[in-house]
Each structure stands twice: as C-alpha cells, then as structure tokens.
Design a protein around this motif. Structure first.
Motif, short mmCIF file in Angstrom:
data_model
loop_
_atom_site.label_atom_id
_atom_site.label_comp_id
_atom_site.label_asym_id
_atom_site.label_seq_id
_atom_site.Cartn_x
_atom_site.Cartn_y
_atom_site.Cartn_z
N GLY A 187 -43.35 2.07 28.72
CA GLY A 187 -42.08 1.34 28.63
C GLY A 187 -42.15 0.01 29.38
N THR A 188 -42.76 0.04 30.55
CA THR A 188 -42.87 -1.17 31.36
C THR A 188 -43.66 -2.24 30.61
N HIS A 189 -44.83 -1.86 30.09
CA HIS A 189 -45.66 -2.85 29.39
C HIS A 189 -45.06 -3.25 28.05
N SER A 203 -38.33 2.05 21.53
CA SER A 203 -38.64 3.24 22.31
C SER A 203 -37.79 4.39 21.79
N THR A 204 -38.43 5.42 21.28
CA THR A 204 -37.66 6.57 20.79
C THR A 204 -36.92 7.24 21.95
N GLY A 205 -37.53 7.28 23.12
CA GLY A 205 -36.86 7.86 24.28
C GLY A 205 -35.57 7.12 24.59
N GLY A 222 -38.01 18.90 28.76
CA GLY A 222 -39.35 18.28 28.74
C GLY A 222 -40.11 18.57 27.46
N GLU A 223 -39.40 19.06 26.45
CA GLU A 223 -40.06 19.34 25.16
C GLU A 223 -39.84 18.20 24.19
N LEU A 224 -40.59 18.22 23.09
CA LEU A 224 -40.42 17.16 22.10
C LEU A 224 -39.22 17.46 21.20
N PRO A 228 -45.82 7.15 17.58
CA PRO A 228 -45.80 8.59 17.31
C PRO A 228 -46.25 9.41 18.51
N ARG A 229 -45.88 10.67 18.47
CA ARG A 229 -46.15 11.58 19.58
C ARG A 229 -46.75 12.88 19.11
N THR A 230 -46.89 13.03 17.80
CA THR A 230 -47.54 14.21 17.22
C THR A 230 -48.33 13.70 16.02
N GLY A 288 -40.87 8.30 41.96
CA GLY A 288 -40.30 7.06 42.50
C GLY A 288 -39.58 6.21 41.46
N ARG A 289 -39.56 6.67 40.23
CA ARG A 289 -38.93 5.85 39.18
C ARG A 289 -37.41 5.82 39.31
N ARG A 290 -36.83 4.64 39.12
CA ARG A 290 -35.38 4.49 39.03
C ARG A 290 -35.11 3.65 37.79
N LYS A 322 -43.95 20.06 32.81
CA LYS A 322 -43.82 20.50 31.42
C LYS A 322 -44.15 19.36 30.45
N ARG A 323 -43.65 18.15 30.75
CA ARG A 323 -43.89 17.00 29.87
C ARG A 323 -45.38 16.68 29.81
N LEU A 324 -46.07 16.83 30.95
CA LEU A 324 -47.51 16.56 30.95
C LEU A 324 -48.25 17.59 30.08
P1 AP5 Z 1 -42.80 3.71 32.70
O1 AP5 Z 1 -43.13 2.36 32.16
O2 AP5 Z 1 -41.36 4.09 32.79
O3 AP5 Z 1 -43.67 4.81 31.95
P2 AP5 Z 1 -43.57 5.42 30.49
O4 AP5 Z 1 -44.97 5.57 30.00
O5 AP5 Z 1 -42.60 4.65 29.65
O6 AP5 Z 1 -43.02 6.86 30.86
P3 AP5 Z 1 -41.84 7.71 30.25
O7 AP5 Z 1 -41.54 8.76 31.26
O8 AP5 Z 1 -40.72 6.84 29.79
O9 AP5 Z 1 -42.56 8.31 29.04
P4 AP5 Z 1 -42.20 9.53 28.28
O10 AP5 Z 1 -43.18 9.33 27.21
O11 AP5 Z 1 -42.23 10.81 28.94
O12 AP5 Z 1 -40.63 9.33 27.99
P5 AP5 Z 1 -39.84 8.87 26.70
O13 AP5 Z 1 -38.64 8.16 27.13
O14 AP5 Z 1 -40.76 8.24 25.74
O15 AP5 Z 1 -43.47 3.82 34.14
C1 AP5 Z 1 -43.27 4.95 34.97
C2 AP5 Z 1 -43.04 4.53 36.43
O16 AP5 Z 1 -44.24 4.02 36.99
C3 AP5 Z 1 -42.01 3.44 36.58
O17 AP5 Z 1 -41.29 3.63 37.77
C4 AP5 Z 1 -42.84 2.16 36.65
O18 AP5 Z 1 -42.15 1.16 37.34
C5 AP5 Z 1 -44.10 2.64 37.36
N1 AP5 Z 1 -45.33 1.98 36.92
C6 AP5 Z 1 -45.71 1.81 35.61
N2 AP5 Z 1 -46.91 1.23 35.54
C7 AP5 Z 1 -47.34 1.04 36.82
C8 AP5 Z 1 -48.52 0.51 37.41
N3 AP5 Z 1 -49.53 0.03 36.67
N4 AP5 Z 1 -48.61 0.50 38.74
C9 AP5 Z 1 -47.60 0.97 39.50
N5 AP5 Z 1 -46.46 1.49 39.01
C10 AP5 Z 1 -46.32 1.53 37.69
O19 AP5 Z 1 -39.42 10.29 26.11
C11 AP5 Z 1 -38.51 11.14 26.79
C12 AP5 Z 1 -38.26 12.38 25.96
O20 AP5 Z 1 -37.68 12.01 24.70
C13 AP5 Z 1 -39.50 13.19 25.60
O21 AP5 Z 1 -39.85 14.10 26.61
C14 AP5 Z 1 -39.02 13.87 24.32
O22 AP5 Z 1 -38.19 14.97 24.60
C15 AP5 Z 1 -38.16 12.82 23.65
N6 AP5 Z 1 -38.95 11.98 22.72
C16 AP5 Z 1 -39.16 10.62 22.82
N7 AP5 Z 1 -39.90 10.18 21.79
C17 AP5 Z 1 -40.18 11.27 21.02
C18 AP5 Z 1 -40.93 11.46 19.82
N8 AP5 Z 1 -41.55 10.45 19.22
N9 AP5 Z 1 -41.01 12.72 19.32
C19 AP5 Z 1 -40.40 13.75 19.92
N10 AP5 Z 1 -39.68 13.63 21.06
C20 AP5 Z 1 -39.57 12.41 21.61
#
Ligand code: AP5
Ligand code: MG
Length: 227
Positions: A27-29, A43-45, A69-71, A100-102, A139-141, A182-184
């Motif tokens: 998300g950050t990048h 971002s789907t999340g 923490g499930e999809l 995509p995630r699957t 540490g994320r906010r 669980k997410r991992l």
């Molecule tokens: P951040 O940029 O927030 O990381 P991220 O990869 O975006 O992590 P997410 O937790 O958002 O990913 P996710 O895939 O679990 O969640 P999503 O919302 O997609 O960085 C993390 C932290 O580290 C931040 O604090 C940042 O500042 C810091 N940081 C980053 N890079 C750094 C660096 N280089 N050095 C130092 N610090 C750094 O999905 C959430 C949920 O939604 C899923 O669990 C699922 O239930 C559902 N979902 C979403 N998409 C789908 C899909 N396609 N299919 C099914 N379910 C889905």
C-alpha cells in the motif's frame, strides 16, 4: 504533482500488480507509484474497508472474513476489480494492491484483460521475512483517508494525527497479533503461488522489502522506467 507525467504514464507505465505478504509495503509503495506516474492506486483492502465503514451489503459480507484474517471469497472480489479497472481514470493504467490474491483471481484478471487485448505489465514482489512483518504491523497506524504511518519508521509529524487531513490515526482491526499470524498463513498458502504464476508469464520482478522505503521505491521506479 502530475506535471510531465501523464504522457509517460500513457506510453510506458501501464498495469502493475504489487505482490507481497501482509505488511510488506504494498500500500505504501502503490500510493507513491500512483502519485509519481499519475495512475490510480486500486486496493481491494481499501475498497472493502470503505464498504464496511459505509455499511454496504458488500461491506457486511466482507467484514467477517477480514476480521478473521481470511480472504473474502473470489466471487465477491473479481467482478469488483474488473469493473474498477474499466473505469475512465484507469485507461492509462493502474497499480493493483492486494489483488490478485489467489490463482483464480489471477486467471480472472488475465481473462478480463485479454478480452481487450491487454495484459499486466509487471508483477512486483516485495520480498521479506515474516518476523519483519510482524514487527511492522504492530507499529502501523492508519487514517480513514488512506494514509499509512508507522510509529517508528514513518511517524506522523504530530503523534496520532494524520499529516494529510488532520484526522485521528487508528490501529487497523486486523493488525491484532493473532490475526496477523493467520493472515501470514493465508498468504503462504493461497497468495504466494502467484509468484510462480507471474514468473512463468515472464513479468515477475522482485525487490528487497527490508531496505528503507526510499531505496525500495527507487528499486521499483528502476523497474518501471526500464520498459
Ligand atoms: P503497508 O504499506 O501498509 O503494507 P501492505 O503490504 O499494504 O500491508 P497490508 O496489511 O495492507 O496488506 P494486506 O495484504 O494484509 O491487507 P489488505 O488491505 O490488502 O506497510 C505496513 C507497515 O509497514 C506500515 O506501517 C508502513 O508504514 C511500514 N513500512 C512499509 N514498508 C516499509 C519499509 N520498507 N521500511 C519500514 N517500514 C515500512 O487486505 C486486508 C483484508 O482484506 C485481507 O486480509 C482480506 O480479508 C481482504 N482482501 C483484500 N483483498 C482481497 C482479495 N483480492 N481477495 C480476497 N480478500 C481480500
Ligand atoms: Mg495495504
């Protein structure tokens, strides 16, 4: 600023996927890619969280899965993304974050793009160990405007307050330690196979997710600018 960027975006940088474990920095990048190249960050999340906040039917369906923490099931996810990438602002490209995630989602995307003779340009994997991830998520906010901080690595100027919009920062519900674990697990089982999927298509690029954010973003730009 998008100055001097739109033509580059339309000619060169098109359709990117960010791959990587939860907390890898997708998300950050993706936010920075979106700003630099003038393409939308999808971002789907974020879309699901927005739906939960607004109490929509989709939000109600997605919430239980996300909190655990499930999809969210593919059938609630694929059409949503296919509709989104066909919107007007996405015609010069986009960066997909969390989709995509699957394998079925990747296949649905490939198929939807093929219908108009298109394909994904790059899948960028942000690679790092689970332990680094666990430290980061604790540490994320986040802000409801979409901005993401880290209390140590990327602190806001004023503690607990978003630099961009002044609202109060919160801890994401699925960042509880048990849910992160669980997410991992889900990532390694269901999403990591996409690395081979895109490797086979010849469009996988890998960056080291443990370097600082500046370096990581430079590495990504070097990939996108190579085209
Ligand atoms: P951040 O940029 O927030 O990381 P991220 O990869 O975006 O992590 P997410 O937790 O958002 O990913 P996710 O895939 O679990 O969640 P999503 O919302 O997609 O960085 C993390 C932290 O580290 C931040 O604090 C940042 O500042 C810091 N940081 C980053 N890079 C750094 C660096 N280089 N050095 C130092 N610090 C750094 O999905 C959430 C949920 O939604 C899923 O669990 C699922 O239930 C559902 N979902 C979403 N998409 C789908 C899909 N396609 N299919 C099914 N379910 C889905
Ligand atoms: Mg994210």
């Amino acid at each position: 600023s998008t100055q001097g960027v739109s033509s580059a975006a339309s000619d060169v940088y098109k359709r990117q996927i960010m791959l990587g474990a939860p907390g890898a920095g997708k998300g950050t990048h993706a936010g920075k890619i979106s700003e630099k190249y003038g393409i939308p960050h999808i971002s789907t999340g974020d879309i699901f969280r927005e739906n939960i906040k607004n109490g929509t039917e989709l939000g109600k369906k997605a919430k239980g899965y996300m909190d655990a923490g499930e999809l969210v099931p593919d059938e609630l996810t694929c059409d949503l993304v296919v509709d989104r990438i066909h919107q007007d602002d996405a015609k010069n490209g986009y960066v997909l974050d969390g989709f995509p995630r699957t394998i079925p989602q990747a296949e649905a995307l490939t198929k939807a793009l093929a219908a108009t003779g298109e394909k994904v340009d790059y899948a960028i994997e942000i690679n790092l160990d689970d332990q680094v991830i666990i430290d980061r998520m604790s540490g994320r906010r986040v802000c409801s405007c979409g901005a993401t901080y880290h209390i140590v690595n990327i602190p806001p100027k004023k503690e607990g307050i978003c630099d961009k919009c002044g609202k109060e920062l919160v801890i994401r519900k699925d960042d509880e330690p048990e849910t992160v674990k669980k997410r991992l697990e889900v990532y390694h089982e269901q999403t990591a196979p996409l690395i081979d999927y895109y490797k086979n298509e010849g469009i996988l690029r890998v960056i080291d997710g443990t370097t600082g954010l500046e370096q990581g973003f430079q590495d990504i730009c070097a990939i996108l600018d190579q085209k």
